[in-house]
Scaffold this motif. Structure first.
Motif, PDB file in Angstrom:
ATOM      1  N   UNK A 186      -2.197  -3.656  -3.103  1.00 49.42           N
ATOM      2  CA  UNK A 186      -1.498  -2.675  -3.959  1.00 49.42           C
ATOM      3  C   UNK A 186      -1.220  -1.401  -3.170  1.00 49.42           C
ATOM      4  N   UNK A 187      -2.193  -0.966  -2.371  1.00 50.60           N
ATOM      5  CA  UNK A 187      -1.990   0.239  -1.546  1.00 50.60           C
ATOM      6  C   UNK A 187      -0.834   0.026  -0.577  1.00 50.60           C
ATOM      7  N   UNK A 188      -0.760  -1.164   0.006  1.00 53.75           N
ATOM      8  CA  UNK A 188       0.343  -1.459   0.926  1.00 53.75           C
ATOM      9  C   UNK A 188       1.682  -1.478   0.184  1.00 53.75           C
ATOM     10  N   UNK A 189       1.698  -2.096  -0.985  1.00 57.25           N
ATOM     11  CA  UNK A 189       2.927  -2.176  -1.774  1.00 57.25           C
ATOM     12  C   UNK A 189       3.408  -0.783  -2.211  1.00 57.25           C
ATOM     13  N   UNK A 190       2.450   0.121  -2.438  1.00 54.85           N
ATOM     14  CA  UNK A 190       2.801   1.494  -2.851  1.00 54.85           C
ATOM     15  C   UNK A 190       2.994   2.427  -1.656  1.00 54.85           C
ATOM     16  N   UNK A 191       2.923   1.856  -0.446  1.00 55.63           N
ATOM     17  CA  UNK A 191       3.103   2.611   0.801  1.00 55.63           C
ATOM     18  C   UNK A 191       2.050   3.715   0.971  1.00 55.63           C
ATOM     19  N   UNK A 192       0.818   3.399   0.609  1.00 55.22           N
ATOM     20  CA  UNK A 192      -0.287   4.345   0.766  1.00 55.22           C
ATOM     21  C   UNK A 192      -1.052   4.081   2.040  1.00 55.22           C
TER      22      UNK A 192
END
Length: 192
Positions: A186-192
């Protein structure tokens, strides 16, 4: 499984075959098997995204290098014009008065050309920095996707061990590591 050939069965296969022949349904095994399938599918998607972001990072870094080379070429051209301007300024001091307006015109032309060349070189350097920034962002995302994929792979391994040992603490650990992998995804998908 079949009547032909030689087959090697693992403990997992044996348990499934035994349950199929004896009509037993084990909700524990079913839950772990479905969880493993879901984790493998999500892990494959995360792995794809990791590869895609790594490819993008490489492509963007290549674009940055191309722009940097173009900028360097422009700065070399600027330097050549500066050298010609310097020679013309020296000539302005050495030539007779009647030729000075012609030499001054040449000096002014070099100054004008240098301004355009400088502007182009600075623009190319900005483009290079922008490509570098985009590459860095993609590499960051690649690392996030890789971390997420690794966590899911570990949770799949824990699922296999859980299925064989039937230890509740391993099942909890499997779900915990899978949760960490999901959060990283999810962090990767949200560019975090």
């Amino acid at each position: 499984m079949s009547g032909h050939g030689f087959h090697v069965h693992g403990p997992h296969d044996h348990e499934l075959e035994h349950a199929a022949h004896h009509g037993q349904k084990d909700p524990f095994q079913g839950r772990i098997a479905v969880t493993t399938a879901v984790l493998a599918t999500v892990g494959a998607l995360f792995g794809y995204m990791g590869g895609a972001t790594q490819a993008n990072a490489t492509l963007y870094k290549n674009n940055a290098a191309i722009k940097k080379t173009e900028a360097s070429n422009q700065w070399n051209y600027f330097q050549a014009k500066s050298s010609k301007q310097n020679l013309s300024e020296l000539a302005l001091v050495l030539v007779p008065e009647e030729k000075k307006p012609e030499v001054q015109k040449e000096i002014d032309r070099y100054k004008s050309e240098k301004a355009e060349i400088r502007e182009g070189a600075e623009k190319l350097e900005l483009e290079s920095r922008d490509w570098d920034r985009q590459s860095d962002e993609q590499m960051h995302l690649h690392h996030r996707w890789a971390q997420a994929t690794t966590a899911l792979q570990v949770s799949i391994a824990l699922a296999a061990i859980t299925l064989l040992t039937r230890r509740k603490w391993l099942e909890i650990g499997m779900y915990g590591v899978a949760g960490v992998g999901g959060l990283l995804g999810v962090a990767a998908a949200l560019h975090l």
